[in-house]
Enzyme design. Structure first.
Site, PDB file in Angstrom:
ATOM      1  N   ASP A 268      38.675  38.879  50.647  1.00  0.00           N
ATOM      2  CA  ASP A 268      38.192  37.906  49.134  1.00  0.00           C
ATOM      3  C   ASP A 268      36.958  37.774  49.235  1.00  0.00           C
ATOM      4  O   ASP A 268      35.963  36.415  49.518  1.00  0.00           O
ATOM      5  CB  ASP A 268      39.065  37.506  48.153  1.00  0.00           C
ATOM      6  CG  ASP A 268      38.647  37.402  46.491  1.00  0.00           C
ATOM      7  OD1 ASP A 268      37.234  37.566  46.116  1.00  0.00           O
ATOM      8  OD2 ASP A 268      39.047  37.028  45.891  1.00  0.00           O
TER       9      ASP A 268
ATOM     10  N   SER B 284      41.402  37.163  37.998  1.00  0.00           N
ATOM     11  CA  SER B 284      40.173  36.662  38.989  1.00  0.00           C
ATOM     12  C   SER B 284      39.828  35.689  37.235  1.00  0.00           C
ATOM     13  O   SER B 284      40.639  34.785  38.012  1.00  0.00           O
ATOM     14  CB  SER B 284      38.845  38.009  38.224  1.00  0.00           C
ATOM     15  OG  SER B 284      37.556  37.991  38.905  1.00  0.00           O
TER      16      SER B 284
ATOM     17  N   HIS C  92      39.108  41.355  47.072  1.00  0.00           N
ATOM     18  CA  HIS C  92      39.199  40.792  45.435  1.00  0.00           C
ATOM     19  C   HIS C  92      39.920  41.399  44.325  1.00  0.00           C
ATOM     20  O   HIS C  92      40.979  40.919  43.620  1.00  0.00           O
ATOM     21  CB  HIS C  92      37.733  40.632  44.939  1.00  0.00           C
ATOM     22  CG  HIS C  92      37.732  39.385  43.705  1.00  0.00           C
ATOM     23  ND1 HIS C  92      37.963  38.734  44.005  1.00  0.00           N
ATOM     24  CD2 HIS C  92      37.713  39.865  42.082  1.00  0.00           C
ATOM     25  CE1 HIS C  92      37.935  37.664  42.239  1.00  0.00           C
ATOM     26  NE2 HIS C  92      37.807  38.696  41.448  1.00  0.00           N
TER      27      HIS C  92
END
Lengths: 432, 428
Positions: free
Chosen positions: A334, A242, A369
């Site tokens: 995601d 991330s 994600h």
């Protein structure tokens, strides 16, 4: 027909394993055709209880082998050797939005695997328990050493593999949640890579000065690795998830200090104002906050904040200048960042620049994600506390579908380890 | 900068039960390079034990101990577990050492290292290329350890995890005395509620008064435990512990064992005597003790010849449960194989030979322990308050094979007689 409890034999091998190791759950001495439920129970550090279960029927030899036989129903179905772990979910009545993350990596995750008579969907506590074993799942292999690091005003933990070394090194970065998250670095050290988990959003220095760290903080972390007597300074990698990807790509391409053997970027993006501070990257994301969407459950979808992918080169890391092998791992479902679109854009940039031979993209349909080490429970959404001032608690939609996401985690981790080993250990082909 | 990174040693599984096999691998070596795989363990007594094997890496730069041949060291050939069972005290250690885990709640730590070249010694003075630490456990997760001090009985009870109830075992070691928990902990890890019993101290006078009722009380403590199946409690013994087991099985009107495992035991002691008296009886035959070239004491002569007079032997014809005898034919401490043969004849005459299973191992000695334990050919022993070294016998490789094979068969015997829904059966 009821089964005498004495007879049923349940075994889980290994009874003490690393969290990314598979286990074999075997139930024996059953009557052929006997119906049973295999159940897993775990109480995490926060005190919440998680469970998984599956329905099986004993074969003609009176055996159920979870690695080979299909689950007929439960929290997973079909042949799933590790389903009892990755399909763990909070027990009925739990708070919503929970996510399981181990804080203390020096103790194992303890899971109780039990066998109940019949096909139960709930209410396990009042059913006939036939057998039960305790299984330990460890983030740290024996001999791995945990070393808190405060040099250079860092807030970090270094995990050194077992043995005299020296070892290749790795800088491990998580995302916007901040804090010092150690479990992935501990696991990487268990695979022979001296790994440093770095808190870069909520470190001690930020708590004291109120200022977000900048590039030099990461360069200091790199230098600590490079100069460590048990680390091979010429074999250092970075792994980011991330927002950690944003930092990793910036360091890999622009830093004069950081010289990486390779990089792994999970669920991240190259979109950022280049030349700015880390704080400016965070502000850039916030600028598009009006693009935040909400699904029918009022869960926050952030993926549009980075769309459309800018064409302005000052708003993207210049991937054509990357000089080390890069592995991108993205989930196509995601909902938090548009990671698939970014991966395609990065690929295109590198193809144009002629360095795409450095790039490997692992893209997973219906994965979300949070692509984490394998066999951990899946959270399609969870409560998230932002590191803004003041912090807010929201329910973030990460995306992904249970089975596909769990498979993606397993494959991505395996390929990540092979990638790291090949680049950090030279021509090594197999691993433990 | 070298083309490839450093070599890596891996042990899989890195945490295992002591009776589980592991795979040791070295990767990323230069192809065709001679290396030494070395194991090192520091015991609770602070002695160092080690083993080593000589290997040559293949074309991929890999050594796999489970698949490759050791061409030298403390073991040779294809021996996946050689780094454990061929361990011996490092040069310069005290004489007559034996390795026995006292604290079973924490693992035994073994360091596996790889050294460059074929090294024969001096491992502490050089740096290995790489190493990995591995844990070996006697207790599975969830097994509970309970101190027992009741009705004059001293022991430690290990209960498997789960709802139970479980079959039970009374676990007894030999004439060295003390309270050794490790085998009971291991048996509990296999699903048997096992009590390690402290019953003998060669330095204590009152041991001599020890009678069958001490063991009957101990047996009943196991039998009466709420998590134990009262009709499925067995006996497990080694050496003097086997003598106790055989006596209980044949003579006791109070305890009815479900089955018996007797390692290196015998039936040759006078009827009507106490258990403690058995041990003291040996000393009547001290003149039959021989010494080998190292002055280690060989006691097996004290047991020969096997008496014809049945009043000098336990009436094994009265045994009414399956019994497994495990012996080594190089037992220098007692003529256990000859005794087993005599027991078979007595049981044949009495009509209960179908209950008997005999396992006999060539070139194995007296101390047949759980698998992968080092071989103890001669170790210190307190005899009459004095420290002597007793010769137990056996040659390392066949003795280790015997430990591995007998344990598998012991577990199968226990499984069949204590866990099978069809009830106890005699033969394996």
């Amino acid at each position: 027909m009821s089964m005498k409890p004495l007879c049923v034999k349940l075994s889980v091998q290994p009874s003490r394993g690393l969290v990314d190791e598979k286990f074999t759950v075997l139930v024996q001495n059953l009557l052929p055709g006997f119906q049973l439920t295999v159940h897993a129970l775990h109480q995490c550090e926060d005190g919440h209880s998680w469970e998984a279960f599956a329905h099986y029927t004993a074969d003609a030899t009176g055996t159920v082998n979870v690695s080979q036989d299909p689950s007929l129903d439960g929290t997973y179905s079909g042949v799933e050797p590790m389903g009892l772990l990755w399909s763990l979910r909070p027990v009925p009545g739990s708070k919503s939005g929970l996510r399981m993350r181990k804080k203390n990596v020096q103790t194992p995750m303890v899971v109780t695997i039990s066998v109940y008579q019949g096909h139960q969907m709930e209410g396990f506590l009042d059913r006939v328990l036939l057998a039960s074993v305790v299984v330990e799942r460890w983030y740290m292999a024996p001999g791995v050493r945990r070393v808190p690091i405060t040099d250079g005003k860092l807030t970090a933990t270094l995990f050194l593999p077992s043995g005299p070394g020296p070892f290749p090194g790795l800088l491990d970065l998580w995302g916007n949640g901040g804090k010092l998250v150690e479990y992935r670095a501990a696991l990487l050290a268990s695979h022979g890579i001296a790994s440093m988990a770095l808190d870069y959003l909520t470190p001690q220095i930020t708590k004291e000065t109120g200022k977000i760290v900048d590039n030099d903080y990461f360069e200091t972390a790199y230098r600590v690795l490079e100069q460590h007597p048990q680390i091979l300074g010429s074999r250092i990698a970075m792994l980011g998830l991330s927002f950690g990807t944003s930092v990793t790509l910036r360091m890999a391409v622009y830093s004069q200090v950081v010289k990486l053997s390779c990089a792994v970027c999970i669920s991240g993006s190259h979109v950022q104002p280049i030349g700015g501070s880390v704080e400016e990257i965070l502000s850039y994301f916030k600028k598009n906050a009006d693009k935040t969407r909400f699904d029918e459950n009022k869960q926050v979808i952030c993926r549009d904040l980075l769309l459309p992918i800018p064409t302005d080169p000052s708003l993207k890391v210049d991937m054509g200048r990357l000089q080390c092998p890069l592995m991108l791992v993205v989930g196509e479902d995601d909902q938090n960042w548009p990671t698939y679109e970014c991966a395609m854009d990065m690929k295109e940039m590198m193809e144009r620049a002629g360095n795409s031979h450095l790039l490997t993209v692992l893209s997973y349909k219906n994965a979300g994600h949070l692509i984490e080490p394998p066999f951990m429970p899946f959270a399609r959404a969870s409560t998230f506390k932002t590191v803004t001032n003041p912090p807010t608690k929201v329910m973030v939609l990460w995306g992904g579908e249970l089975v596909a996401h769990s498979r993606a985690q397993e494959e991505a981790w395996r390929k990540t380890l092979v990638f790291l080993r090949e680049n950090l250990y030279g021509s090594m082909k197999h691993g433990a | 900068m070298s083309h490839t990174g450093p070599p890596v040693v891996s042990v899989h599984p890195s945490r295992a039960m002591v009776d589980e096999a592991f795979k040791v691998q070295v990767e990323n070596l230069p192809p065709g390079s001679p290396v030494t795989l070395h194991s090192l363990h520091q015991s609770e007594d602070k002695d160092y034990w080690e083993a080593f094997g000589h290997y040559v890496s293949d074309h991929r730069g890999t050594v796999s101990v489970a698949d490759d041949l050791s061409c030298g060291g403390t073991y040779t050939g294809k021996e996946a577990m050689g780094l454990l069972w061929s361990m011996r005290p490092v040069p310069g250690s005290r004489e007559g050492l034996r390795l026995r885990k006292l604290n079973v709640c924490i693992p035994q730590l073994v360091n596996i290292s790889v050294y460059s070249g074929h090294v024969g010694g001096g491992f502490r003075e050089q740096d290995p290329l790489a190493s990995a630490l591995t844990e070996r456990w006697y207790m599975a997760p969830g097994v509970r350890r309970i101190d027992i001090k009741e009705k004059g009985v001293r022991g430690t009870l290990f209960i498997p995890h789960g709802p139970g109830p479980f079959p039970g075992l009374l676990d007894m070691w030999g004439g060295g005395g003390g309270l050794l928990e490790y085998r009971a902990a291991l048996l509990a890890s296999h699903g048997y509620a096992s009590m390690a019993l402290e019953y003998f101290n060669p330095a204590e006078v009152n041991t001599a008064e020890l009678e069958l009722n001490y063991f009957e009380t101990a047996f009943n403590i196991v039998r009466d435990h709420p998590q134990v199946m009262s009709d499925r409690v067995g006996l497990f013994g080694l050496s003097l512990g086997s003598i106790v087991s055989i006596s209980l099985a044949a003579l006791s009107s109070v305890v009815k064992p479900c089955c018996c495992v007797c390692i290196s035991g015998n039936h040759t002691h006078a009827r009507g005597g106490t258990i403690g008296g058995v041990f003291n009886e040996f000393f009547k035959n001290l003149h039959k003790v021989r010494m080998d070239e190292n002055k280690y004491e060989i006691w097996r002569g004290m047991g020969l010849p096997i008496p014809d007079d049945i009043s000098q032997k336990v009436d094994v014809g009265k045994i009414s449960c399956p019994i497994l005898l495990v012996n080594g034919d190089d037992d220098q401490n007692w003529p256990t194989v000859e005794c087993a043969e005599d027991m078979a004849q007595m049981m044949r005459a009495a009509g209960n030979e179908h209950l008997l299973t005999r396992l006999e191992y060539p070139d194995a000695g007296h101390l047949i322990e759980p698998p992968y334990s080092p071989h103890f050919r001669a170790t210190k022993f307190i005899k009459d308050g004095q420290k002597v070294i007793l010769l137990w016998g056996g040659t390392t490789k066949p003795h280790s094979d015997a430990q591995e094979d007998s344990w598998k068969k012991i577990l199968a015997f226990l499984q069949q007689n204590m866990y099978s829904s069809s009830g106890p059966r005699a033969k394996l």
